[in-house]
Design a protein around this motif. Structure first.
Motif, mmCIF file in Angstrom:
data_model
loop_
_atom_site.group_PDB
_atom_site.id
_atom_site.type_symbol
_atom_site.label_atom_id
_atom_site.label_comp_id
_atom_site.label_asym_id
_atom_site.label_seq_id
_atom_site.Cartn_x
_atom_site.Cartn_y
_atom_site.Cartn_z
ATOM 1 N N ILE A 62 8.726 0.679 -15.971
ATOM 2 C CA ILE A 62 7.446 0.805 -15.901
ATOM 3 C C ILE A 62 6.511 1.264 -16.624
ATOM 4 C CG2 ILE A 62 5.795 1.768 -13.902
ATOM 5 C CD1 ILE A 62 8.240 1.766 -11.891
ATOM 6 N N GLY A 63 7.014 2.455 -17.273
ATOM 7 C CA GLY A 63 6.309 3.084 -18.513
ATOM 8 C C GLY A 63 4.797 3.369 -18.146
ATOM 9 N N ASN A 64 3.851 3.391 -18.912
ATOM 10 C CA ASN A 64 2.471 3.908 -18.631
ATOM 11 C C ASN A 64 1.892 2.561 -18.153
ATOM 12 O OD1 ASN A 64 2.886 6.514 -19.281
ATOM 13 N ND2 ASN A 64 2.775 6.021 -21.410
ATOM 14 N N SER A 65 2.313 1.534 -17.906
ATOM 15 C CA SER A 65 1.534 0.423 -17.383
ATOM 16 C C SER A 65 1.089 0.539 -16.149
ATOM 17 C CB SER A 65 2.501 -0.853 -17.487
ATOM 18 O OG SER A 65 3.453 -0.715 -16.574
ATOM 19 N N VAL A 66 1.718 1.572 -15.116
ATOM 20 C CA VAL A 66 1.107 1.723 -13.734
ATOM 21 C C VAL A 66 1.235 3.301 -13.682
ATOM 22 C CG1 VAL A 66 1.611 1.045 -11.279
ATOM 23 C CG2 VAL A 66 2.110 -0.618 -13.027
ATOM 24 N N VAL A 67 0.125 3.689 -12.749
ATOM 25 C CA VAL A 67 0.161 5.139 -12.134
ATOM 26 C C VAL A 67 -0.125 4.922 -10.667
ATOM 27 C CG1 VAL A 67 -0.491 6.122 -14.273
ATOM 28 C CG2 VAL A 67 -2.173 5.580 -12.892
ATOM 29 N N ILE A 68 0.399 6.040 -10.172
ATOM 30 C CA ILE A 68 -0.001 6.057 -8.477
ATOM 31 C C ILE A 68 -1.083 6.969 -8.529
ATOM 32 C CG2 ILE A 68 0.580 7.145 -6.203
ATOM 33 C CD1 ILE A 68 3.664 6.168 -6.909
ATOM 34 N N GLN A 69 -2.100 6.664 -7.793
ATOM 35 C CA GLN A 69 -3.232 7.607 -7.598
ATOM 36 C C GLN A 69 -3.419 7.934 -6.185
ATOM 37 O OE1 GLN A 69 -7.144 6.244 -9.124
ATOM 38 N NE2 GLN A 69 -8.246 7.656 -8.131
ATOM 39 N N ALA A 70 -2.898 9.265 -6.093
ATOM 40 C CA ALA A 70 -3.050 9.985 -4.643
ATOM 41 C C ALA A 70 -4.262 10.274 -4.107
ATOM 42 C CB ALA A 70 -1.696 10.988 -4.710
ATOM 43 N N LYS A 71 -5.072 10.806 -5.024
ATOM 44 C CA LYS A 71 -6.536 11.230 -4.687
ATOM 45 C C LYS A 71 -7.335 10.821 -5.937
ATOM 46 C CE LYS A 71 -4.987 15.158 -1.859
ATOM 47 N NZ LYS A 71 -5.334 16.427 -1.592
ATOM 48 N N LYS A 72 -8.497 11.051 -5.765
ATOM 49 C CA LYS A 72 -9.637 10.568 -6.718
ATOM 50 C C LYS A 72 -9.011 11.347 -8.168
ATOM 51 C CE LYS A 72 -14.332 10.438 -7.844
ATOM 52 N NZ LYS A 72 -15.724 10.804 -7.373
ATOM 53 N N GLU A 73 -8.759 12.460 -8.298
ATOM 54 C CA GLU A 73 -8.416 13.216 -9.683
ATOM 55 C C GLU A 73 -6.884 13.618 -9.735
ATOM 56 O OE1 GLU A 73 -10.571 13.471 -11.862
ATOM 57 O OE2 GLU A 73 -12.269 12.886 -10.617
ATOM 58 N N TRP A 74 -6.097 12.654 -8.979
ATOM 59 C CA TRP A 74 -4.647 13.060 -9.064
ATOM 60 C C TRP A 74 -3.962 11.824 -9.226
ATOM 61 C CZ3 TRP A 74 -1.210 14.901 -4.123
ATOM 62 C CH2 TRP A 74 -0.022 15.136 -4.609
ATOM 63 N N ARG A 75 -3.295 11.682 -10.400
ATOM 64 C CA ARG A 75 -2.365 10.470 -10.865
ATOM 65 C C ARG A 75 -1.263 11.057 -11.345
ATOM 66 N NH1 ARG A 75 -6.608 6.582 -14.321
ATOM 67 N NH2 ARG A 75 -8.176 6.186 -12.601
ATOM 68 N N GLU A 76 -0.249 10.225 -10.760
ATOM 69 C CA GLU A 76 1.242 10.432 -11.041
ATOM 70 C C GLU A 76 1.880 9.161 -11.909
ATOM 71 O OE1 GLU A 76 2.982 12.870 -10.930
ATOM 72 O OE2 GLU A 76 1.600 14.160 -9.907
ATOM 73 N N PRO A 77 2.227 9.456 -13.291
ATOM 74 C CA PRO A 77 2.765 8.349 -14.098
ATOM 75 C C PRO A 77 4.227 8.437 -13.565
ATOM 76 C CG PRO A 77 2.814 10.308 -15.327
ATOM 77 C CD PRO A 77 1.960 10.608 -13.939
ATOM 78 N N ALA A 78 4.928 7.225 -14.218
ATOM 79 C CA ALA A 78 6.406 6.938 -13.708
ATOM 80 C C ALA A 78 7.378 7.760 -14.755
ATOM 81 C CB ALA A 78 6.775 5.592 -13.916
ATOM 82 N N VAL A 79 7.036 9.278 -14.745
ATOM 83 C CA VAL A 79 7.974 9.906 -15.670
ATOM 84 C C VAL A 79 9.106 10.736 -14.752
ATOM 85 C CG1 VAL A 79 8.021 12.063 -17.021
ATOM 86 C CG2 VAL A 79 6.027 10.571 -17.343
ATOM 87 N N ILE A 80 10.306 10.304 -15.093
ATOM 88 C CA ILE A 80 11.344 10.828 -14.105
ATOM 89 C C ILE A 80 12.441 11.676 -15.077
ATOM 90 C CG2 ILE A 80 13.317 10.392 -12.548
ATOM 91 C CD1 ILE A 80 11.659 8.154 -11.263
ATOM 92 N N TRP A 81 12.814 12.819 -14.829
ATOM 93 C CA TRP A 81 13.879 13.516 -15.598
ATOM 94 C C TRP A 81 14.957 13.656 -14.573
ATOM 95 C CZ3 TRP A 81 12.729 15.943 -20.360
ATOM 96 C CH2 TRP A 81 11.378 15.925 -20.643
ATOM 97 N N SER A 82 16.149 13.104 -15.089
ATOM 98 C CA SER A 82 17.170 13.214 -14.331
ATOM 99 C C SER A 82 18.602 13.659 -15.118
ATOM 100 C CB SER A 82 17.818 11.352 -13.798
ATOM 101 O OG SER A 82 17.978 10.657 -15.006
ATOM 102 N N VAL A 83 19.479 14.197 -14.577
ATOM 103 C CA VAL A 83 20.665 14.879 -14.942
ATOM 104 C C VAL A 83 21.969 14.898 -14.147
ATOM 105 C CG1 VAL A 83 21.600 17.223 -15.714
ATOM 106 C CG2 VAL A 83 19.261 16.894 -16.016
ATOM 107 N N LEU A 84 22.735 14.470 -14.700
ATOM 108 C CA LEU A 84 24.249 14.239 -13.957
ATOM 109 C C LEU A 84 24.995 15.490 -14.205
ATOM 110 C CD1 LEU A 84 25.321 10.635 -14.589
ATOM 111 C CD2 LEU A 84 24.189 11.487 -12.501
ATOM 112 N N ILE A 85 25.226 16.475 -13.016
ATOM 113 C CA ILE A 85 26.101 17.623 -13.200
ATOM 114 C C ILE A 85 27.400 17.136 -12.602
ATOM 115 C CG2 ILE A 85 26.069 19.927 -12.889
ATOM 116 C CD1 ILE A 85 23.096 19.953 -12.984
ATOM 117 N N ALA A 86 28.565 17.339 -12.834
ATOM 118 C CA ALA A 86 29.942 17.145 -12.493
ATOM 119 C C ALA A 86 30.933 17.748 -13.432
ATOM 120 C CB ALA A 86 29.996 15.723 -12.189
#
Length: 206
Positions: A62-86
């Motif tokens: 997805i990258g920076n091509s799309v963001v979610i706009q929850a409110k007028k001044e609130w935008r969330e990009p597709a940035v996901i930090w993931s860690v495998l712990i085992a």
């Protein structure tokens, strides 16, 4: 910058009292859901081992091509930090590679394209220098040096990452096989301290 980080932890004797719930990989759309299912079956690992880093791989797509706009001044990009712990030997690295192989394959293709373009540029520049010697009044336009399009980085510094993102505005996947090595790289080449930690923390908003 997305991160997919398979790591190792030491087992402890302290029992975990919380209720365990299976990873909801069925919430992924097809064909991702089926890929997670079949990959986990082939590796004999829990679907979460594939699904968690897959979230970061999909976020990279997805990258920076799309963001979610929850409110007028609130935008969330597709940035996901993931860690495998085992525990060691739990197929963390093979699972993470299964989840991110699409990004790694695309990155390899982009690298090969860049290498071909760079060879063509070098040849064109030699011709340009021959036809436009120093002191000549008329100058033909110089060949344009190609840029390296990327979608993946491994071992990198903040300074190098800034340069990479400058020509890859869509974003990249930061894939590290060991979380300890990722943390150890902070300030590795700086004698007067490091701003790596606050810089990485501020990347949550792309």
């Amino acid at each position: 910058v997305q991160c997919a980080l398979p790591i190792s932890v030491k087992e402890t004797s302290t029992p975990i009292e919380e209720t365990w719930n299976p990873f909801p990989y069925d919430q992924f759309p097809d064909p991702v859901r089926e890929y997670i299912k079949q990959s986990a079956k082939s590796l004999h690992c829990d679907p979460s081992m594939i699904g968690v880093p897959m979230l970061s791989a999909l976020a990279t797509a997805i990258g920076n091509s799309v963001v979610i706009q929850a409110k007028k001044e609130w935008r969330e990009p597709a940035v996901i930090w993931s860690v495998l712990i085992a525990p060691s030997g739990s197929m963390k690295s093979p699972a993470a590679k299964h989840a991110t192989c699409f990004v790694q394959q695309l990155h390899q293709e982009k690298t090969e394209q860049f290498q071909r373009a760079l060879r063509e540029y070098d040849n064109a520049y030699i011709v340009w220098e021959t036809e436009n010697p120093k002191g000549s009044k008329k100058k033909d336009p110089k060949p344009i040096e190609p840029t390296h399009e990327r979608c993946l980085v491994n071992d990198t510094t903040i300074e190098a990452l800034i340069e990479i993102l400058a020509v890859n505005a869509r974003g990249v996947l930061c894939y590290r096989d060991e979380l300890a090595a990722f943390f150890d790289s902070f300030g590795q080449y700086k004698s007067g301290g490091s701003a790596d930690v606050p810089t990485y923390l501020s990347m949550f908003n792309a």
